[in-house]
Motif scaffolding. Structure first.
Motif, PDB file in Angstrom:
ATOM      1  N   PHE A  45       1.293  -1.040  -0.381  1.00  0.00           N
ATOM      2  CA  PHE A  45      -0.018  -0.128   0.311  1.00  0.00           C
ATOM      3  C   PHE A  45       1.228   1.315  -0.294  1.00  0.00           C
ATOM      4  O   PHE A  45       0.399   2.289  -0.354  1.00  0.00           O
ATOM      5  CB  PHE A  45      -1.058   0.178   1.095  1.00  0.00           C
ATOM      6  CG  PHE A  45      -2.084  -1.039   1.248  1.00  0.00           C
ATOM      7  CD1 PHE A  45      -3.426  -1.194   0.329  1.00  0.00           C
ATOM      8  CD2 PHE A  45      -1.919  -1.958   1.874  1.00  0.00           C
ATOM      9  CE1 PHE A  45      -4.029  -2.141   0.453  1.00  0.00           C
ATOM     10  CE2 PHE A  45      -2.689  -3.258   1.648  1.00  0.00           C
ATOM     11  CZ  PHE A  45      -3.660  -2.925   0.676  1.00  0.00           C
ATOM     12  N   LYS A  65      -0.142   5.116   0.795  1.00  0.00           N
ATOM     13  CA  LYS A  65      -2.116   4.965   1.249  1.00  0.00           C
ATOM     14  C   LYS A  65      -2.252   4.047   2.223  1.00  0.00           C
ATOM     15  O   LYS A  65      -3.395   3.908   2.142  1.00  0.00           O
ATOM     16  CB  LYS A  65      -2.141   4.317  -0.529  1.00  0.00           C
ATOM     17  CG  LYS A  65      -2.301   5.081  -1.246  1.00  0.00           C
ATOM     18  CD  LYS A  65      -2.880   4.739  -2.575  1.00  0.00           C
ATOM     19  CE  LYS A  65      -3.246   5.440  -3.877  1.00  0.00           C
ATOM     20  NZ  LYS A  65      -3.656   5.229  -4.859  1.00  0.00           N
ATOM     21  N   VAL A 119      -6.032   3.478   4.501  1.00  0.00           N
ATOM     22  CA  VAL A 119      -6.554   2.148   3.818  1.00  0.00           C
ATOM     23  C   VAL A 119      -6.632   1.269   4.972  1.00  0.00           C
ATOM     24  O   VAL A 119      -8.201   1.131   5.656  1.00  0.00           O
ATOM     25  CB  VAL A 119      -5.383   0.913   3.017  1.00  0.00           C
ATOM     26  CG1 VAL A 119      -5.984   0.026   3.735  1.00  0.00           C
ATOM     27  CG2 VAL A 119      -5.040   1.268   2.139  1.00  0.00           C
ATOM     28  N   GLN A 123     -10.400   3.881   6.222  1.00  0.00           N
ATOM     29  CA  GLN A 123     -11.433   2.758   5.703  1.00  0.00           C
ATOM     30  C   GLN A 123     -11.887   1.300   6.341  1.00  0.00           C
ATOM     31  O   GLN A 123     -13.126   1.089   6.720  1.00  0.00           O
ATOM     32  CB  GLN A 123     -10.682   2.505   4.618  1.00  0.00           C
ATOM     33  CG  GLN A 123     -10.898   3.527   3.560  1.00  0.00           C
ATOM     34  CD  GLN A 123     -10.973   3.445   1.772  1.00  0.00           C
ATOM     35  OE1 GLN A 123     -10.046   2.169   1.918  1.00  0.00           O
ATOM     36  NE2 GLN A 123     -10.694   4.427   1.001  1.00  0.00           N
TER      37      GLN A 123
END
Length: 109
Positions: free
Chosen positions: A12, A15, A19, A22
């Motif tokens: 990832f 990001k 993540v 989320q």
């Protein structure tokens, strides 16, 4: 755990915080949905089941609660009957004489 953390950084990259945020929001939504479904089930069952716990349906919890926990009813361990039963309730009272037919209940069949 360290291997998973390094793997997550590689996959990832920058990001990863997005993540993780989320995933946290999704977990919170699932928890809210489960609590809502539990509340709806308890409301639908009515006041008779106000102390109903969904965890009681788990077989391990059911066995532990109903078979392994101690009862408050005292047991006479010599005769194997409960102390609050009448004195005529003995094991020999239910034995049949040789050749005697057992009782038959038409409503039970």
């Amino acid at each position: 755990m360290a291997v998973l953390a390094v793997l997550a950084l590689v996959i990832f990259g920058d990001k990863l915080p997005q993540v993780a945020g989320q995933a946290g929001r999704m977990l919170r939504q699932f928890r809210q949905m489960a609590n809502s479904a539990k509340a709806d089930l308890q409301a639908g069952l009515g006041p008779e089941f106000k102390d109903f716990d969904i965890n009681d349906l788990n077989p391990k919890t059911f066995v532990r609660k109903h078979l392994l926990e101690d009862d408050d009813t005292p047991v006479n361990h010599k005769s194997g009957i409960f102390d609050d039963e009448p004195s005529y309730a003995t094991a020999s009272a239910n034995q049949l004489d040789p050749g005697e037919r057992p009782p038959f209940d038409n409503e039970a069949t």
